[in-house]
Design an enzyme around this catalytic site. Structure first.
Site, mmCIF file in Angstrom:
data_model
loop_
_atom_site.group_PDB
_atom_site.id
_atom_site.type_symbol
_atom_site.label_atom_id
_atom_site.label_comp_id
_atom_site.label_asym_id
_atom_site.label_seq_id
_atom_site.Cartn_x
_atom_site.Cartn_y
_atom_site.Cartn_z
ATOM 1 N N ASP A 147 -43.112 12.346 11.415
ATOM 2 C CA ASP A 147 -41.729 11.920 11.272
ATOM 3 C C ASP A 147 -41.742 10.414 11.080
ATOM 4 O O ASP A 147 -42.515 9.700 11.737
ATOM 5 C CB ASP A 147 -40.914 12.294 12.518
ATOM 6 C CG ASP A 147 -39.429 12.054 12.309
ATOM 7 O OD1 ASP A 147 -38.715 13.010 11.966
ATOM 8 O OD2 ASP A 147 -38.976 10.910 12.493
ATOM 9 N N ARG A 206 -30.414 5.560 9.712
ATOM 10 C CA ARG A 206 -30.486 5.745 8.262
ATOM 11 C C ARG A 206 -29.109 6.157 7.758
ATOM 12 O O ARG A 206 -28.446 6.984 8.376
ATOM 13 C CB ARG A 206 -31.520 6.838 7.969
ATOM 14 C CG ARG A 206 -32.125 6.781 6.616
ATOM 15 C CD ARG A 206 -33.422 7.592 6.614
ATOM 16 N NE ARG A 206 -34.576 6.782 6.964
ATOM 17 C CZ ARG A 206 -35.783 7.259 7.222
ATOM 18 N NH1 ARG A 206 -35.994 8.558 7.205
ATOM 19 N NH2 ARG A 206 -36.784 6.454 7.509
ATOM 20 N N ASP A 209 -36.512 19.860 17.472
ATOM 21 C CA ASP A 209 -35.326 18.992 17.502
ATOM 22 C C ASP A 209 -34.535 18.949 16.199
ATOM 23 O O ASP A 209 -33.379 18.523 16.189
ATOM 24 C CB ASP A 209 -35.730 17.562 17.885
ATOM 25 C CG ASP A 209 -36.665 16.907 16.880
ATOM 26 O OD1 ASP A 209 -37.056 17.564 15.893
ATOM 27 O OD2 ASP A 209 -37.016 15.722 17.068
ATOM 28 N N HIS A 210 -35.118 19.395 15.094
ATOM 29 C CA HIS A 210 -34.484 19.202 13.791
ATOM 30 C C HIS A 210 -33.607 20.367 13.328
ATOM 31 O O HIS A 210 -32.816 20.200 12.394
ATOM 32 C CB HIS A 210 -35.562 18.955 12.718
ATOM 33 C CG HIS A 210 -35.912 17.517 12.523
ATOM 34 N ND1 HIS A 210 -36.342 16.717 13.556
ATOM 35 C CD2 HIS A 210 -35.897 16.723 11.424
ATOM 36 C CE1 HIS A 210 -36.592 15.498 13.087
ATOM 37 N NE2 HIS A 210 -36.321 15.485 11.803
ATOM 38 N N SER A 221 -37.753 9.331 4.931
ATOM 39 C CA SER A 221 -38.439 10.268 5.805
ATOM 40 C C SER A 221 -39.887 10.479 5.407
ATOM 41 O O SER A 221 -40.277 10.270 4.259
ATOM 42 C CB SER A 221 -37.697 11.607 5.785
ATOM 43 O OG SER A 221 -38.450 12.610 6.401
ATOM 44 N N ARG A 272 -41.237 13.329 5.191
ATOM 45 C CA ARG A 272 -41.374 14.736 4.797
ATOM 46 C C ARG A 272 -42.309 14.928 3.598
ATOM 47 O O ARG A 272 -42.073 14.436 2.500
ATOM 48 C CB ARG A 272 -40.001 15.361 4.544
ATOM 49 C CG ARG A 272 -39.259 14.883 3.348
ATOM 50 C CD ARG A 272 -37.830 15.365 3.359
ATOM 51 N NE ARG A 272 -37.085 14.787 4.473
ATOM 52 C CZ ARG A 272 -35.781 14.518 4.445
ATOM 53 N NH1 ARG A 272 -35.079 14.796 3.368
ATOM 54 N NH2 ARG A 272 -35.177 13.992 5.474
#
Length: 782
Positions: A192, A474, A127-128, A669, A671
């Site tokens: 995520d 965000r 999806d990213h 995030s 990440r």
């Protein structure tokens, strides 16, 4: 020598791997599958009940819903030390979910572990990596072409190691999870930060870094600091223009971006029943913006209705049997209690530049005039993992339909992002998509798109001051379009639609009038739409790839010359010495999110290549020495240059370095690249006033030292030209502060104390060089 499979079995037992097939056989009550994609993996409410009973007798007090689900997944409920906000819990999550940007590094780490299969049900969601440019189908085709190497890697790795694979175009990870995998009482971890979306279906769903996911996929108990519990009591009911989004926008204004750190936010009270299941998911999703570990709602009839509509009536029936364990106990204690009367709640819009700057929609125009924010709205964007449900699209379409009836279209550009292929197909069938197109909207691909910076924006130039409104979660500086002058505001989809039609922040749909094509004034009525489609959902195209039963012949290739993928090399072990004469790479001024540390947008294409993506290290952070981004002094040459270049210079010359940060460092995030990059380029410690939870854990996983000033005022004692020595690592122990000697260029020194939150296991990660290194050490011991 014992067969490889036997060695793996012994290793898994040594590491504490859950044996799912055994657990399934032992289950004596109704056997209901977690998902129709995994018919042999069963929901274990009986085990949840057993563990809750053990803990309840030990604690001898009523339990919150959060505690029931979390403690119900303890590895050893009889002996686990439990103290909110202090002890570390060893947990057994039910499943893992990964989006494609983070799955690359997670799967590369899992490959390095040497294990043949994941130990728990796991999925990858593409999806990213789909950039919003021209529209859904064209953008999807382009993404498949550009990212073919990465998608092939993820698909083959999933097939090899038993991970389900959702192809590009399937939709956003959190919407897919809500539709297919979340259920009341589940403990799910996802790579995520908006994984808490699943709390809308009564689960404890927590965002983590990829290394945490690897632990769970390897069958190792997952460690989480025992969360505090913030209660939000809802009374009254939503009505008119007020939406579920306004609940979390209000809470964000109360708690700020760090007010939920270390806590689970648990919603309860009579007002809960006025919120749809997907509306509850919206609220939980954006709980990530207040730093919360996760958020959750109690099981109720709205969840039951959603489960049935998404083909999971058997789960709803089983949840009914165990409902007492899926709601809080009467008289349970919350560490903090907030009360919100939904009858009095007004529509909100938060921003710009931070999701906790809350304004009632009725007041934001006046505030914008006073602050000099652009009033004209250039683009309105609806969708994202936060607000892309059938109900969201229906309420937006209800607003758009009124405008069309008076001959109006959007004055602003307008984009629509369906949350999943199922949502896209259903809103096409039911006419919502066409209404939104007619009012001036462009329907984008079923993906994250502009929400995470995947937006090829053409209507402005970088540096041009402008305003956008979104239904996203965000809105940090440059988050959506990489333009630091874009003033982004977050609100509900229906308010975005109304504002896009009016074209200005000064419009309040509750009170203000529009002028129709015929010159007559009219007022938009509050939107009304079905919570779920009256007919069944249209599933759309089949986009799921089952892992094969036999993957023995499956290959996973990573080219040594690839610019997108790179196999991992182990980080170096701690040398047993104190860290002396650390150079300060940058002293960060103010907010430093994971977007500042490891930017998204165009950098997403390098998420599987550690060395290449390290070229974005801290390029968004503001250097306190000169007030600039991506400009730091090289202590050797005395020249100012980009942060990554300076870090690479230090690494080449054997100079170890440290970063000094401010409050809530690493918010945003999940990440883990924001932790991998400094480790890869020679960083040893990050010293701040405070950390966001996920980032602090990610740093520990990669063998770095996340440390906090015992006295926050000591932040002011350190200057970019100083050198630091961290002492006490030989006696590194939980709860024991470390000493830091600050060496000033004039020869003077001063000593300060640094706190940490390491436990014994995490100290072992540091000594081994990383959590992955430690896992390999355990393998070798077997």
């Amino acid at each position: 020598m014992a067969p490889y499979s036997l060695l793996v079995t012994r290793l898994q037992k040594a590491l504490g791997v859950r044996q799912y097939h055994v657990a399934s056989v032992l289950c004596q009550r109704a056997r209901v599958a977690m998902s129709h994609f995994e018919p042999n993996e069963y929901i274990r409410y009986d085990l949840l009940e057993k563990n809750i009973d053990i803990v309840r007798k030990r604690l001898n007090r009523p339990l919150t819903l959060s505690e029931k689900i979390v403690y119900g997944h303890l590895d050893d409920p009889a002996k686990q030390e439990i103290e909110r906000g202090k002890t570390y819990l060893r947990l057994r999550p039910d499943r893992v979910a990964m989006q494609d940007a983070t799955a690359q590094m997670a799967m590369l780490q899992f490959i390095s572990s040497g294990l043949p299969k994941v130990a728990v049900p796991s999925t990858i969601h593409c999806d990213h990596l789909i950039e919003a440019q021209l529209g859904g189908e064209k953008d999807l085709r382009r993404a498949k072409d550009i990212n073919q190497e990465v998608y092939n890697f993820l698909a083959t790795a999933g097939a090899k190691y038993g991970v389900g694979f959702w192809r590009p175009g399937s939709g956003i990870i959190h919407q897919i999870i809500l539709e297919n995998y979340a259920y009341p009482g589940v403990l799910l971890i996802g790579t995520d930060s908006h994984t808490p979306n699943g709390g809308g279906l009564g689960g404890i769903c927590i965002g983590v870094g990829g290394a945490d996911a690897v632990d769970v996929m390897a069958g190792i108990p997952w460690e989480l600091k025992c969360p505090k519990v913030i209660g939000v009591k809802l009374t009254g009911s939503l009505s008119g223009w007020t939406s579920p989004k306004d609940v979390i926008l209000k809470v964000a204004g109360i708690l700020t971006v760090k007010g939920g750190t270390g806590a689970i936010v648990e919603y309860h009270g009579p007002g809960v029943d006025s919120i749809s299941c997907t509306g509850m998911a919206t609220i939980c999703n954006m709980g990530a913006e207040i730093g919360a570990t996760t958020s959750v709602f109690p099981y109720n009839h709205r969840m039951k209705k959603y489960l049935s509509k998404t083909g999971r009536e058997d789960i709803a029936k089983l949840a009914d049997e165990y409902k007492d364990h899926l709601v809080p106990d009467p008289g349970c204690h919350y560490d903090q209690l907030i009360e919100i009367n939904l009858n009095e709640l007004k529509p909100h819009i938060n921003g710009p530049f931070t999701p906790d700057l809350a304004h009632p929609v009725a007041e934001v125009g006046t505030v914008a005039e006073r602050e000099g924010w652009p009033l004209d709205i250039r683009v309105g964007l609806i969708g994202s993992c936060t607000n892309s449900s059938y109900e969201d699209m229906g309420r937006s379409a209800a607003v758009a339909k009124q405008a069309l009836a008076h001959g109006l279209k959007c004055k602003s550009q307008f984009t629509i992002t369906p949350g999943s292929e199922q949502i896209r197909a259903t809103i096409e069938r039911d006419g919502y998509a066409q209404i939104l197109r007619e009012v001036g909207g462009i329907v984008l691909a079923n993906a994250c798109g502009p929400c995470i910076g995947q937006w090829d924006r053409k209507d402005i130039k970088k540096g041009e001051k402008n305003t956008i409104v979104t239904s996203y979660n965000r809105n940090f500086t440059g988050r959506n379009d990489a333009n630091p002058e874009t003033h982004a505001f977050v609100t509900s989809p229906e308010i975005v639609t109304a504002l896009a039609i009016a074209g200005t922040l000064k419009f309040n749909p509750e009170t203000d009038f529009l002028t129709g094509k015929d010159g007559k004034k009219f007022k938009l009525e509050a939107p009304d739409a079905d919570e779920l489609p009256r007919a069944e959902f249209d599933p759309g195209q089949d986009t799921y790839q089952h892992p094969p039963k036999d993957s023995s012949g499956q290959r996973v290739d990573v080219s040594p010359t690839s610019q997108r993928l790179q196999l991992l090399e182990p980080f170096d072990k701690w040398d047993g010495k104190d860290l002396e004469d650390l150079q300060i790479l940058i002293k960060v001024k103010g907010k430093c999110t994971t977007d500042h540390i490891s930017a998204a947008g165009p950098w997403l294409k390098f998420r599987g290549h550690l060395d290449n993506i390290s070229n974005n290290l801290l390029i968004g952070a503001i250097n306190i020495e000169n007030g600039k981004a991506n400009s730091v002094r090289n202590a050797v040459t005395q020249e100012f240059g980009p942060v990554p270049d300076t870090a690479r210079y230090y690494k080449k010359h054997g100079i170890r370095w440290v970063v000094i940060g401010d409050e809530n460092y690493g918010e945003g995030s999940s990440r883990e690249h924001a932790a991998l990059e400094p480790r890869h380029l020679g960083g040893r410690a990050i010293i701040t006033k405070s950390f966001a939870r996920i980032h602090e854990t990610n740093l520990k996983k990669q063998g770095l030292l996340p440390l906090t000033f015992a006295d926050p005022a000591d932040y002011n004692k350190i200057h970019p030209v100083d050198k630091l020595t961290i002492q006490g690592l030989k006696d590194f122990a939980p709860g024991k502060p470390l000493k830091c000697i600050i060496k000033h260029p004039n020869g003077t020194q001063e000593t300060i104390l640094l706190n940490h939150t390491f436990n014994e296991t995490q100290i072992e990660w540091f000594r081994a060089g990383s959590a992955l290194n430690r896992m390999k050490e355990l393998q070798q011991q077997q």
